[in-house]
Every structure is written in structure tokens, then in C-alpha cells.
Design an enzyme around this catalytic site. Structure first.
Site, PDB file in Angstrom:
ATOM      1  N   ILE A 122       0.859  -1.172   0.000  1.00  0.00           N
ATOM      2  CA  ILE A 122       0.000   0.000   0.000  1.00  0.00           C
ATOM      3  C   ILE A 122       0.899   1.226   0.000  1.00  0.00           C
ATOM      4  O   ILE A 122       1.855   1.307   0.783  1.00  0.00           O
ATOM      5  CB  ILE A 122      -1.004   0.009   1.176  1.00  0.00           C
ATOM      6  CG1 ILE A 122      -1.946   1.218   1.059  1.00  0.00           C
ATOM      7  CG2 ILE A 122      -0.313  -0.050   2.532  1.00  0.00           C
ATOM      8  CD1 ILE A 122      -3.216   1.082   1.888  1.00  0.00           C
ATOM      9  N   GLY A 128       7.227  14.237   0.298  1.00  0.00           N
ATOM     10  CA  GLY A 128       6.831  15.459   1.006  1.00  0.00           C
ATOM     11  C   GLY A 128       5.610  15.298   1.879  1.00  0.00           C
ATOM     12  O   GLY A 128       5.070  16.291   2.377  1.00  0.00           O
ATOM     13  N   ALA A 129       5.126  14.062   2.070  1.00  0.00           N
ATOM     14  CA  ALA A 129       3.923  13.847   2.887  1.00  0.00           C
ATOM     15  C   ALA A 129       3.985  12.486   3.559  1.00  0.00           C
ATOM     16  O   ALA A 129       3.975  11.458   2.889  1.00  0.00           O
ATOM     17  CB  ALA A 129       2.662  13.939   2.026  1.00  0.00           C
ATOM     18  N   SER A 131       2.891  11.564   7.691  1.00  0.00           N
ATOM     19  CA  SER A 131       1.716  11.429   8.553  1.00  0.00           C
ATOM     20  C   SER A 131       0.525  12.243   8.039  1.00  0.00           C
ATOM     21  O   SER A 131      -0.619  11.911   8.327  1.00  0.00           O
ATOM     22  CB  SER A 131       2.070  11.877   9.980  1.00  0.00           C
ATOM     23  OG  SER A 131       3.043  11.016  10.538  1.00  0.00           O
ATOM     24  N   PHE A 155       9.325   4.944   1.107  1.00  0.00           N
ATOM     25  CA  PHE A 155       9.227   4.127   2.329  1.00  0.00           C
ATOM     26  C   PHE A 155       8.134   3.059   2.178  1.00  0.00           C
ATOM     27  O   PHE A 155       7.449   2.726   3.148  1.00  0.00           O
ATOM     28  CB  PHE A 155       8.951   4.969   3.577  1.00  0.00           C
ATOM     29  CG  PHE A 155       9.875   6.126   3.787  1.00  0.00           C
ATOM     30  CD1 PHE A 155      11.218   6.057   3.457  1.00  0.00           C
ATOM     31  CD2 PHE A 155       9.397   7.323   4.317  1.00  0.00           C
ATOM     32  CE1 PHE A 155      12.067   7.131   3.651  1.00  0.00           C
ATOM     33  CE2 PHE A 155      10.237   8.407   4.522  1.00  0.00           C
ATOM     34  CZ  PHE A 155      11.582   8.312   4.175  1.00  0.00           C
ATOM     35  N   GLU A 243      -4.058  -1.842  11.462  1.00  0.00           N
ATOM     36  CA  GLU A 243      -2.629  -1.662  11.180  1.00  0.00           C
ATOM     37  C   GLU A 243      -1.870  -1.266  12.443  1.00  0.00           C
ATOM     38  O   GLU A 243      -0.804  -1.809  12.746  1.00  0.00           O
ATOM     39  CB  GLU A 243      -2.430  -0.597  10.102  1.00  0.00           C
ATOM     40  CG  GLU A 243      -0.964  -0.357   9.770  1.00  0.00           C
ATOM     41  CD  GLU A 243      -0.750   0.586   8.594  1.00  0.00           C
ATOM     42  OE1 GLU A 243       0.428   0.888   8.306  1.00  0.00           O
ATOM     43  OE2 GLU A 243      -1.733   1.017   7.968  1.00  0.00           O
TER      44      GLU A 243
END
Length: 380
Positions: A122, A128-129, A131, A155, A243
Site C-alpha cells: 500500500i 513530502g507527505a 503522517s 518508504f 494496522e
């Protein structure tokens, strides 16, 4: 707590037997190679250990979340790099497909996810974004029977090997507030314009596949829209409870493993003519760690029981995620200290656990984000 039945424990016993044969002997090599072989995924699938919650109609076993919790626990005992990608595929990504997918989407993606033939990911985080999910820049513009997808993700767990990726994107960049313009698209490996960036070089979790994804004018069939257009943010919020519970459980296991390693070490190691275990400072440290670990275990088990019955425990899961991940960081630091110089040596397992644990306080929502969620729930 009594959350696990005899059937659960039979599942655990069979899984442990398989991991003893197929994972423990090879895990250090996988860490060095920075890869989990696809063969291992297929073995998990063959033995019925992947995606246990998927309905029987699509090849799963339709089991409750307790089986998923056991899968996470036992993989984490082998190592965080093993649990990371498999738990994400099994109990974070496939639930999106099962919950929001059409019959055709489920038929296409779920059976091979259960067998391990497909690996899923996923893609939320961007350069640049993190949380701030509403701040994503990846866009999907409708063009007839397709969406034109553009953007970058980073990531991404399973990013390099994934056969399909659930991509969080903006289908209405003008929406106010921004989160009302977010959708989920399933993008298949091999789709023109979908490229992998570099496999990321992490401090820890070396065997876990974490990568960058690049989308340049990717034509995604409109039938790959997951759920309704512009409802993606709501779907994410609904599924983040599970999650975060999984991350809390993973770090709980890490803390338990670290304590066991350390107790074994201080009972054997001698200094100044005595076992390190006989020093009062060691005993106080062990007592402190064991107490915090027991508190964490009692709490996370209570949440697993509530989650199995479908309760809304967003606040409690946020509490568990931040407190247990921070507790595990404290525990592993004390455990490494009690190992002395040997704790800093890669041949000792505590060194790997020391590297693997800290990221749990960052991904799936940072500690600070968790505290914000808890405070909002309290005030509400």
C-alpha cells in the site's frame, strides 16, 4: 486473558514448526542479502498461513483476527524484517481489497494473495507527505475508462517485489477539505509508466523490502478503483485501527524477545567474580523491564480481544501503539547496556533488535500523531 482457543494454539504450533524449519535457519542470511525469497512466501501460502481472514470463497480460511495476531507474533519472533512485509500483505493490504473491492477485483487479487503468488503493498507516504495523508501530491485524472496516475511514493514496504499496489492518490485535487478528494487505485506490476525507484538502505529491518515507487502517466483502468471515488481517506481511517494494533503487537514481541535474550545472557556472563544477574542494578533493571512488558502484553491482548469482536478502539489502539513502541525502545536500550560491549556486536541478536525497533514509533503514524488522536478522542 484467554483470547486464544485450542484451534488458535494448533495454528500457532503448526506455524512454529514450519518457521523452525524454513525461517530460523536462514534468517541471518536473508538479513545479509537484504531480501526474503519468494519461495518462503509460497511456502507460507501452501501451508495456509497467509491472509487467514480472507473468506473461503476467495481461497482463504475465513478465520478471526486472532490467527492474524498469531502470524504476526511468530514472524516477529524470528525477526522484524520478516514480519514487516508479510503482516502488511496479509493483514493490512488484503483487508482493503476484501472490504472495498468488487467481486471481480476480489476474484482477481485475493486467491493469489492467499497462496503467496502475489505480494501486495500500500503506497501512502510521499517524499513530502508522511503522517499528513491529506497533503499527498500524487494525482489520478480521469480519462475515459482510465485514470492517468502521476506521483512518487517512498518508504513503501514490499515496494520492490509487489505484484500489485494500492495507491493513495488525489482524484479531486481541488477538494476542500483536501482529504475529501482522496481515492485508492490498484496498480499492477508491469503497467507502463509504473517504475520502481531504489531499494532503500535502512538502519534496521534489513531483510524487509522497502522501496520507492514512481508513477509517470500510468494508465490505470477505471475498474481498478477500490471502492468509491473520493472516499479513500475514509477507508484508510477505517483500516488504520488494525494496522496500528499489528504494530503495537510487533513491538510488544520485540520487547519480550529482548528481555529473554538478556536474562539468558546475564545468567551466563560473569564480572568481578559474580554473575551479572546477581548485581542489584541488573535485578532492578530486569524487574522494571518485566513489569512494563507485562503491562504491555495485558493491554495489547485486551485490544486483540476487542478487535476480534469488532469494537471501535481507535483511541485505545493509538495508546497501545505509542506506549508499547516507546517502551520497546527503552527496553532494548537497557538490554543492550546489560550485554556490555558484546551488545554492540552484530553476532549478538540484541544488536539487530536494537536497530529494528525504533522505526515502529515512526511508521503507521508517529508517536506524536498517536498522542494527537488520543487527545481528540478524550476531548470529544
Amino acid at each position: 486473558m484467554g483470547i486464544y482457543t485450542e484451534e488458535h494454539e494448533m495454528f500457532r504450533k503448526a506455524l512454529r514448526k514450519m518457521l523452525d524449519k524454513e525461517a530460523y535457519p536462514y534468517f541471518e542470511q536473508w538479513e545479509k542479502e537484504r531480501d526474503i525469497p519468494r519461495d518462503f512466501w509460497l511456502k507460507l501460502g501452501e501451508n495456509g498461513f497467509l491472509c487467514p481472514m480472507v473468506s473461503e470463497e476467495y481461497g482463504g480460511l475465513a478465520l478471526d483476527f486472532g490467527y492474524s495476531a498469531i502470524l504476526t507474533e511468530e514472524l516477529e519472533r524470528v525477526g522484524a524484517g520478516l514480519a514487516s512485509g508479510i503482516s502488511l500483505h496479509s493483514d493490512i493490504v488484503t483487508p482493503y481489497v476484501e472490504a472495498y473491492g468488487t467481486a471481480a477485483q476480489k476474484e482477481k487479487w485475493l486467491p493469489k494473495s492467499v497462496t503467496g503468488e502475489y505480494i501486495s503493498a500500500i503506497a501512502m507516504t510521499e517524499p513530502g507527505a508522511g503522517s499528513d495523508l491529506a497533503g499527498i501530491q500524487t494525482t489520478a485524472k480521469k480519462d475515459g475508462d482510465f485514470y492517468i496516475l502521476n506521483g512518487e511514493k517512498t518508504f513503501i514496504t514490499n515496494g520492490i517485489h509487489a505484484d500489485y499496489v494500492v495507491v493513495v492518490c488525489k482524484t479531486d485535487p481541488q477538494a476542500i477539505p483536501a482529504y475529501k478528494g482522496v481515492s485508492l487505485l490498484i496498480v499492477e506490476s508491469g503497467t507502463p509508466g509504473f517504475k520502481r525507484g531504489k531499494k532503500l538502505d535502512k538502519i534496521g529491518m534489513h531483510s524487509a523490502d522497502t522501496g520507492e515507487l514512481i508513477f509517470e502517466d500510468v494508465r490505470v483502468p477505471a475498474e481498478n478503483l477500490l471502492g468509491e471515488e473520493n472516499r479513500g481517506f475514509y477507508y484508510l481511517m477505517e483500516k488504520l485501527q488494525q494496522e496500528r494494533l499489528i504494530v503495537a503487537l510487533e513491538t510488544q514481541i520485540e520487547a519480550e524477545c529482548c528481555l529473554k535474550l538478556t536474562v539468558d545472557y546475564v545468567k551466563e556472563r560473569k564480572a568481578f567474580g559474580s554473575r551479572i544477574a546477581d548485581f542489584q542494578n541488573t535485578q532492578f533493571k530486569l524487574a522494571e523491564m518485566a513489569t512494563e512488558i507485562d503491562l504491555g502484553r495485558t493491554y495489547v491482548d485486551s485490544l486483540i480481544a476487542k478487535h476480534i469482536t469488532g469494537q471501535d478502539i481507535v483511541k485505545e489502539v493509538s495508546m497501545a501503539k505509542w506506549w508499547i513502541s516507546e517502551m520497546a525502545k527503552r527496553v532494548v536500550a537497557d538490554c543492550l547496556q546489560l550485554h556490555g560491549g558484546y551488545g554492540y556486536m552484530e553476532e549478538y541478536e540484541i544488536a539487530r533488535r536494537y536497530r529494528d525497533i525504533p522505526v515502529a514509533a515512526i511508521y503507521a503514524g508517529t508517536t506524536e500523531i498517536m498522542k494527537g488522536i488520543i487527545a481528540k478522542q478524550i476531548i470529544k
